[in-house]
Design an enzyme around this catalytic site. Structure first.
Site, mmCIF file in Angstrom:
data_model
loop_
_atom_site.group_PDB
_atom_site.id
_atom_site.type_symbol
_atom_site.label_atom_id
_atom_site.label_comp_id
_atom_site.label_asym_id
_atom_site.label_seq_id
_atom_site.Cartn_x
_atom_site.Cartn_y
_atom_site.Cartn_z
ATOM 1 N N THR A 133 0.819 -1.207 0.000
ATOM 2 C CA THR A 133 0.000 0.000 0.000
ATOM 3 C C THR A 133 0.853 1.257 0.000
ATOM 4 O O THR A 133 1.999 1.241 0.477
ATOM 5 C CB THR A 133 -0.910 0.013 1.251
ATOM 6 O OG1 THR A 133 -1.550 1.281 1.372
ATOM 7 C CG2 THR A 133 -0.105 -0.213 2.519
ATOM 8 N N ASP A 134 0.294 2.355 -0.483
ATOM 9 C CA ASP A 134 0.998 3.632 -0.422
ATOM 10 C C ASP A 134 1.071 4.173 0.999
ATOM 11 O O ASP A 134 1.845 5.082 1.292
ATOM 12 C CB ASP A 134 0.356 4.668 -1.348
ATOM 13 C CG ASP A 134 -1.113 4.948 -1.049
ATOM 14 O OD1 ASP A 134 -1.686 4.301 -0.148
ATOM 15 O OD2 ASP A 134 -1.698 5.816 -1.738
ATOM 16 N N GLU A 135 0.276 3.603 1.920
ATOM 17 C CA GLU A 135 0.267 4.119 3.288
ATOM 18 C C GLU A 135 1.591 3.898 4.017
ATOM 19 O O GLU A 135 1.855 4.561 5.020
ATOM 20 C CB GLU A 135 -0.889 3.499 4.080
ATOM 21 C CG GLU A 135 -2.241 3.902 3.537
ATOM 22 C CD GLU A 135 -3.374 3.564 4.479
ATOM 23 O OE1 GLU A 135 -3.213 3.723 5.702
ATOM 24 O OE2 GLU A 135 -4.435 3.144 3.985
ATOM 25 N N TYR A 158 -1.585 -0.341 11.156
ATOM 26 C CA TYR A 158 -1.767 -1.028 9.877
ATOM 27 C C TYR A 158 -0.593 -0.788 8.936
ATOM 28 O O TYR A 158 0.026 -1.725 8.426
ATOM 29 C CB TYR A 158 -3.067 -0.578 9.206
ATOM 30 C CG TYR A 158 -3.093 -0.879 7.724
ATOM 31 C CD1 TYR A 158 -3.023 -2.184 7.280
ATOM 32 C CD2 TYR A 158 -3.156 0.142 6.782
ATOM 33 C CE1 TYR A 158 -3.027 -2.478 5.917
ATOM 34 C CE2 TYR A 158 -3.163 -0.135 5.423
ATOM 35 C CZ TYR A 158 -3.105 -1.445 4.998
ATOM 36 O OH TYR A 158 -3.089 -1.723 3.652
#
Length: 352
Positions: A133-135, A158
């Protein structure tokens, strides 16, 4: 080609399974723990094709993974199994650490042992694709975009757990030579997404006549990517990506959260008007912001465009309209979810 897909009954995983199920040359083994966010119904049609096998299993079970590698003998692995909701990670991070980090470790261990026993040609052709994910890159201000050189700065349990998994995958590639690939995508949307995420949550709550919660003032910005475009990108990376490299995948459609909610409400006004013709947007309710809520994510997908020729094909307006239509046509799928888990609808705010 034999492909082992972890998390294949989840939102993105099931979209990949459905796509590959139309390829007669692809033989699939789907491994999924069937947690709350998975749906066996999402891959039912794929299983009926006869070349998609399903195993109800947990990636934290290393012995199971070893048996599956040895019996199925995959040419490739696509790793999508993960806990993925930020709000849930803030309240109960345990499953995020054990599944996303320790589960990825078990998968890498099983994959490495299997890969090491392959004949030279098969070992050279083997690939393990980790979908992230880009997170993991943290947050952006008003300007700039994430790219393949962006530092990893996770800011939630997360994203920290996903970053930990990413580091393990990279280490197994560097230390042991395992042919690994990694992708980092922006926010996905489309059919079969669990209604705790912003877009389906907005649709479902509107259709139920409930308040539509928006964090803070709804000013957070996300880049939206239709899940089918994401699947296209994953298949390009799996087929032609350079081992050891990571690729960022984005839809180039930045919107503020409030804007997305209002766009959905306008679509619903046309497709499913409220009694008395009151606008759906009248149900928007601003709620206390999430702790540490990242302000903006945006992706520079230049590498995957130039190197692999991928670009998103579905515009946001069309994608949102087709997604609303899907939820209107599949009430039989999401209504039991809403009825079975009332705290989700009343206490959990949009997870984006």
């Amino acid at each position: 080609m034999r492909i082992l897909i972890t998390g294949g009954a989840g939102f993105i995983g099931s979209a990949l399974v459905r796509r590959l199920s139309h390829d007669a040359a692809a033989e699939l083994l789907v491994v999924d723990a069937l947690t709350y966010a998975a749906s066996i119904d999402a891959i039912a049609a794929a299983r009926r094709t006869g070349h998609c096998r399903f195993v109800h299993g947990d990636i934290r079970d290393g012995a199971l993974l070893t048996r599956l590698f040895d019996s199925f003998r995959p040419n490739a692995v696509v790793h999508l199994a993960a806990e993925s909701h930020v709000d849930r990670s803030l309240r109960a991070p345990d499953d995020f650490i054990t599944t996303n980090v320790l589960g990825t470790f078990q998968l890498l261990s099983a994959a490495r042992g299997y890969w090491a026993r392959l004949p030279a040609a098969a070992a050279a052709a083997f690939r393990l694709l980790n979908v992230s994910t880009d997170e993991v890159f943290g947050a952006l201000g008003e300007q700039g975009r994430f790219d393949e050189t962006s530092p990893v700065e996770p800011r939630s349990p997360y994203s920290a757990s996903k970053a930990g998994a990413d580091h393990l995958v990279a280490a197994w590639g560097h230390s042991y030579g395992l042919p690994v690939l990694q992708t980092h995508c922006s926010n996905n949307y489309g059919p079969w997404q669990h209604p705790e995420k912003l877009i389906p949550l907005t649709i479902v709550r509107a259709l139920r006549g409930a308040a539509i919660p928006v964090y803070g003032a709804g000013e957070q910005v996300r880049d939206w990517l239709h899940v089918d475009d994401h699947v296209d990108a994953l298949l390009q990376v799996l087929a032609r990506g350079v081992p050891g490299r990571r690729y960022l995948i984005g839809g180039d459609t930045e919107r503020r959260n409030l804007s997305i909610v209002r766009e959905l409400c306008a679509i619903l006004d046309g497709m499913a008007p409220r009694p008395g013709a009151a606008p759906h947007a009248a149900a928007i309710a601003f709620v206390a912001d999430r702790p540490g809520h990242d302000f903006r994510y945006a992706i520079d997908a230049g590498l995957i465009r130039s190197e692999l020729g991928w670009s998103p094909r579905r515009g946001l307006a069309d994608g949102l309209a087709s997604t609303v239509r899907w939820y209107l046509d599949h009430r039989d799928w999401w209504q039991p979810i809403a009825s079975a888990a009332p705290p989700l609808w009343d206490a959990v705010h949009p997870g984006v």
